[in-house]
Scaffold this motif. Structure first.
Motif, PDB file in Angstrom:
ATOM      1  N   VAL A 132      -9.763  -6.737  -6.372  1.00 38.65           N
ATOM      2  CA  VAL A 132      -9.264  -8.031  -6.858  1.00 38.65           C
ATOM      3  C   VAL A 132      -7.741  -8.101  -6.774  1.00 38.65           C
ATOM      4  N   PHE A 133      -7.056  -7.107  -7.325  1.00 42.61           N
ATOM      5  CA  PHE A 133      -5.605  -7.212  -7.431  1.00 42.61           C
ATOM      6  C   PHE A 133      -4.895  -6.874  -6.128  1.00 42.61           C
TER       7      PHE A 133
ATOM      8  N   LEU B   6     -15.535   4.442 -12.287  1.00 43.36           N
ATOM      9  CA  LEU B   6     -15.388   4.266 -10.839  1.00 43.36           C
ATOM     10  C   LEU B   6     -15.569   2.799 -10.445  1.00 43.36           C
ATOM     11  N   LEU B   7     -16.548   2.149 -11.051  1.00 45.30           N
ATOM     12  CA  LEU B   7     -16.796   0.742 -10.730  1.00 45.30           C
ATOM     13  C   LEU B   7     -15.644  -0.142 -11.190  1.00 45.30           C
ATOM     14  N   TRP B   8     -15.161   0.082 -12.413  1.00 39.80           N
ATOM     15  CA  TRP B   8     -14.033  -0.706 -12.925  1.00 39.80           C
ATOM     16  C   TRP B   8     -12.813  -0.541 -12.012  1.00 39.80           C
TER      17      TRP B   8
ATOM     18  N   ALA C 206      -5.502   2.086  -9.320  1.00 45.34           N
ATOM     19  CA  ALA C 206      -5.996   0.715  -9.478  1.00 45.34           C
ATOM     20  C   ALA C 206      -5.001  -0.128 -10.262  1.00 45.34           C
ATOM     21  N   PHE C 207      -4.486   0.425 -11.352  1.00 35.27           N
ATOM     22  CA  PHE C 207      -3.543  -0.325 -12.174  1.00 35.27           C
ATOM     23  C   PHE C 207      -2.207  -0.550 -11.466  1.00 35.27           C
ATOM     24  N   SER C 208      -1.859   0.315 -10.516  1.00 34.03           N
ATOM     25  CA  SER C 208      -0.604   0.111  -9.786  1.00 34.03           C
ATOM     26  C   SER C 208      -0.645  -1.181  -8.974  1.00 34.03           C
ATOM     27  N   TRP C 209      -1.847  -1.630  -8.599  1.00 34.78           N
ATOM     28  CA  TRP C 209      -1.956  -2.909  -7.892  1.00 34.78           C
ATOM     29  C   TRP C 209      -1.710  -4.080  -8.828  1.00 34.78           C
TER      30      TRP C 209
ATOM     31  N   THR D 223       0.830  -1.201   0.000  1.00 39.17           N
ATOM     32  CA  THR D 223       0.000   0.000   0.000  1.00 39.17           C
ATOM     33  C   THR D 223       0.864   1.251   0.000  1.00 39.17           C
ATOM     34  N   GLY D 224       1.926   1.246   0.819  1.00 33.91           N
ATOM     35  CA  GLY D 224       2.832   2.385   0.853  1.00 33.91           C
ATOM     36  C   GLY D 224       3.501   2.619  -0.482  1.00 33.91           C
ATOM     37  N   ARG D 225       3.897   1.530  -1.138  1.00 33.89           N
ATOM     38  CA  ARG D 225       4.540   1.650  -2.447  1.00 33.89           C
ATOM     39  C   ARG D 225       3.568   2.232  -3.475  1.00 33.89           C
ATOM     40  N   THR D 226       2.336   1.739  -3.503  1.00 28.26           N
ATOM     41  CA  THR D 226       1.377   2.235  -4.484  1.00 28.26           C
ATOM     42  C   THR D 226       0.987   3.689  -4.205  1.00 28.26           C
ATOM     43  N   LEU D 227       0.946   4.085  -2.936  1.00 30.41           N
ATOM     44  CA  LEU D 227       0.651   5.484  -2.615  1.00 30.41           C
ATOM     45  C   LEU D 227       1.777   6.403  -3.086  1.00 30.41           C
TER      46      LEU D 227
END
Length: 287
Positions: free
Chosen positions: A273-274, A264-266, A173-176, A125-129
């Motif tokens: 999920v990821f 927003l939903l996507w 989202a894509f960073s996950w 989470t820290g990395r994606t932030l």
């Protein structure tokens, strides 16, 4: 002895779970990654140069040759194009996120984090932030370049800012997805390749650079159900860059009829999920 033991203070164990602890640990990791970015400024510089090149090349190479709503006016293409370039920029940051996590894995840093009494998902989470902060800076610079080459918005500042937030939500989202890729490969180079190989078809089979109605029928359906297309269409709507003569949808796809809600939903679905898969992979990969 019993009296001494009774009077001696006992140290409370540091909590390893809970929302508050997870947030604190995530912010600590995010700060570590942001400090690292400032010490390696070429990471930010190279991250800005590529999207700027896309803006300039697409604007001046294709700007007068692609018909938008029956017109080849370069100004129309600029306003049609920029939401797509912005969306491509935030999603291409996926490769950097994956490479960074793969590098930490390769150096053994993830194992050291795992040995600490911290929330398991905090490292990712820290990395994606931190990556989100870098992507935001890139997007600010890119918007300035877009304004210089003639891009204009036609909505109030509130809607324009919401358009950028919609884009950043997709990028986060894509960073996950990038995090999962980074945990699944052995080298940063493999993470970079794995993070880009699927992004090119995702971004080009979409409404980002050309209208969907010029595509073969089967690709029209793919493009209009593409999460990337929903975000691009939603950003165009919030920027006031929808083009007369360009239909919202040619296949009747629900995401194109309601692009903001669909985006927003996507994005929320991708995060759920990821993030789940990435945290699970993190636990097993560093065991």
């Amino acid at each position: 002895m019993s009296a001494i033991a009774k009077d001696s203070p006992t140290l409370a164990p540091r909590p390893s779970g809970g929302v508050t602890q997870s947030v604190k640990d995530s912010l600590v990791v995010a700060k570590r990654n942001l400090i690292r970015m400032t010490r390696i400024p070429e990471m930010i510089l190279f991250g800005v140069i590529q999207p700027v090149m896309f803006v300039v090349l697409f604007t001046y190479v294709f700007g007068g040759s692609i018909s938008i709503g029956g017109s080849t006016d370069p100004q129309r293409y600029k306003e049609f194009l920029m939401a797509g370039i912005f969306a491509q920029t935030v999603t291409f940051a996926t490769a950097g996120a994956g490479a960074g996590i793969a590098d930490d894995m390769h150096k053994g840093l993830i194992d050291r984090f795992r040995s600490l009494p911290m929330a398991r998902g905090a490292v990712l989470t820290g990395r994606t932030l931190a990556d989100l902060v870098q992507t935001t800076l890139t997007l600010v610079v890119l918007a300035g370049v877009a304004l210089l080459v003639g891009w204009r918005t036609h909505e109030n500042i509130g809607k324009v800012l919401c358009g950028f937030l919609l884009l950043l939500f997709l990028g986060y989202a894509f960073s996950w997805i990038g995090a999962l890729i980074g945990l699944s490969v052995r080298t940063p180079e493999a993470a970079t390749s794995g993070g880009l190989i699927w992004l090119f078809p995702l971004t080009f089979i979409s409404n980002a650079f050309v209208p969907v109605n010029g595509m073969p029928t089967f690709l029209q359906h793919v493009a209009e159900w593409n999460p990337f297309s929903a975000t691009v269409a939603g950003a165009r709507e919030l920027f006031g860059n929808t083009m007369p003569g360009v239909p919202k949808t040619v296949t009747g796809a629900w995401p194109m009829e309601h692009p903001i809600i669909a985006s927003l939903l996507w994005s929320a679905l991708i995060i759920v999920v990821f993030r789940t898969l990435a945290v699970r992979k993190y636990r097993s990969a560093t065991a």
